[in-house]
Design a protein around this motif. Structure first.
Motif, PDB file in Angstrom:
ATOM      1  N   GLU A   1       0.816  -1.214   0.000  1.00 49.82           N
ATOM      2  CA  GLU A   1       0.000   0.000   0.000  1.00 49.82           C
ATOM      3  C   GLU A   1       0.851   1.266   0.000  1.00 49.82           C
ATOM      4  OE1 GLU A   1      -3.300   0.521  -0.236  1.00 49.82           O
ATOM      5  OE2 GLU A   1      -3.516  -1.603  -0.672  1.00 49.82           O
ATOM      6  N   ASP A   2       2.020   1.193   0.649  1.00 50.12           N
ATOM      7  CA  ASP A   2       2.880   2.376   0.737  1.00 50.12           C
ATOM      8  C   ASP A   2       3.967   2.374  -0.341  1.00 50.12           C
ATOM      9  OD1 ASP A   2       4.375   0.260   1.709  1.00 50.12           O
ATOM     10  OD2 ASP A   2       5.115   1.321   3.476  1.00 50.12           O
ATOM     11  N   GLU A   3       3.779   1.585  -1.409  1.00 50.67           N
ATOM     12  CA  GLU A   3       4.731   1.528  -2.512  1.00 50.67           C
ATOM     13  C   GLU A   3       4.089   2.079  -3.786  1.00 50.67           C
ATOM     14  OE1 GLU A   3       7.991  -2.007  -2.379  1.00 50.67           O
ATOM     15  OE2 GLU A   3       5.926  -2.674  -2.673  1.00 50.67           O
ATOM     16  N   PRO A   4       4.207   3.372  -4.040  1.00 50.20           N
ATOM     17  CA  PRO A   4       3.719   3.905  -5.310  1.00 50.20           C
ATOM     18  C   PRO A   4       4.639   3.479  -6.448  1.00 50.20           C
ATOM     19  CG  PRO A   4       4.857   5.610  -4.092  1.00 50.20           C
ATOM     20  CD  PRO A   4       4.801   4.406  -3.178  1.00 50.20           C
ATOM     21  N   THR A   5       4.215   3.743  -7.653  1.00 50.01           N
ATOM     22  CA  THR A   5       5.006   3.365  -8.828  1.00 50.01           C
ATOM     23  C   THR A   5       6.413   3.954  -8.767  1.00 50.01           C
ATOM     24  OG1 THR A   5       3.010   3.198 -10.175  1.00 50.01           O
ATOM     25  CG2 THR A   5       5.089   3.468 -11.342  1.00 50.01           C
TER      26      THR A   5
END
Length: 325
Positions: A50-54
């Motif tokens: 969830e806390d890993e954006p592209t």
């Protein structure tokens, strides 16, 4: 007569920690490991936290590529990120990656050509470097397709995964022959009449929503096998090379049947095909650099090898690049 070539200095990749297996998917939708493997060759895929954006995936892949190249952020003056799942409508994911890496010079921008994005970005970087305007580029393919999937649609949610891959390109003077290291030729195509066959049913300028991925699977399969042939044949013709002279064929990792059918149609021997779809699923613009890194790291792709990359994506877009590693 010498000319500038865009030479690959290093590649890097990143896959999120979470692995989603076919067996786990069978608990979410009506499907099975046997059904997925038989039709696609996929057994698992990685899913971003969830806390890993592209951009977070892209930064880690870029850091690994810089390390492999023996370079630092200060050596890069161009960042191009291929993605269909950007962090924001704006600014570009490339600019977020640029800042995250500590690069303060040059330009950074995104390229959006869906699954063909990495080939489009690679070609774009090549034009910048061979023009003499820039010296070194980070070309990144990064995706979090899990964020745009309809997890109740078994025809699409089983196909895609998250990940990022990157290469460092450097402009180098070469003799101007097919023996040069670097990108020897590239060929891009788009035909927007096929939009309804593979698209996302949302966007800020239309529905004001993110939307979900929608696909006519049989139509995409049919066009994928037939369309990619022209850009690969164009690459062979432009460089006076043949399928027999290829060391490695690194296609977009969408579906095992598409990959094998395309290679067979082009006369490319099965042992020359790099395939990672089983463990990665379809990671869209990230799939080719991820596959390149696997083959480089396990010792298959070596300096001097002739490598063909190709992809087809929504739009439809498709393209190829022939690289002397």
């Amino acid at each position: 007569m010498t000319k500038l070539r865009s030479v690959v200095r290093g590649c890097g990749s990143y896959l999120p920690e979470k692995v989603l297996t076919n067996e786990e998917l069978a608990g979410l939708v009506e499907t099975s490991d046997e059904w997925i493997v038989q039709r696609t060759g996929i057994r698992q895929r990685h899913i971003a936290a969830e806390d890993e954006p592209t951009s977070a995936l892209g930064i880690k892949a870029a850091e690994a590529a810089l390390k492999a190249a023996g370079l630092t952020a200060d050596d890069i003056d161009l960042v191009i990120c291929a993605t269909s799942t950007p962090d924001f409508t704006f600014p570009s994911t490339a600019s977020v990656i640029q800042a995250g890496l500590g690069i303060t010079q040059g330009a950074a921008f995104d390229v959006q050509a869906v699954c063909s994005g990495f080939v489009f970005a690679l070609t774009t970087a090549d034009k910048f470097l061979t023009s003499g305007s820039h010296k070194r580029a980070l070309v990144i393919g990064a995706e979090t397709f899990s964020r745009i999937l309809d997890w109740t649609d078994r025809t699409t949610c089983v196909l895609f995964g998250d990940g990022a891959g990157a290469v460092v390109l450097e402009a180098q003077e070469a003799a101007g022959t097919n023996k040069d290291r670097g990108i020897l030729t590239s060929h891009l195509r788009t035909d927007g009449r096929h939009r309804d066959k593979l698209f996302v049913d949302g966007g800020p300028g239309s529905t004001k929503t993110v939307g979900h991925l929608r696909m006519q699977g049989r139509e995409v399969f049919k066009h994928a096998v037939s369309m990619v042939t022209d850009v690969i044949v164009d690459a062979f013709n432009a460089t006076d090379t043949t399928a027999e002279q290829l060391n490695w064929f690194v296609p977009h990792q969408a579906n095992k049947r598409i990959i094998t059918s395309s290679a067979d149609k082009l006369g490319i021997a099965p042992e020359k095909v790099v395939m990672t779809v089983e463990k990665h699923g379809n990671t869209s613009a990230a799939s080719i650099p991820l596959a390149l890194c696997v083959a480089v790291n396990d010792g298959r792709i070596k300096p001097g090898d002739l490598v063909m990359v190709e992809a087809m994506g929504g739009g439809f877009t498709w393209g190829s690049a022939l690289i002397r590693w």
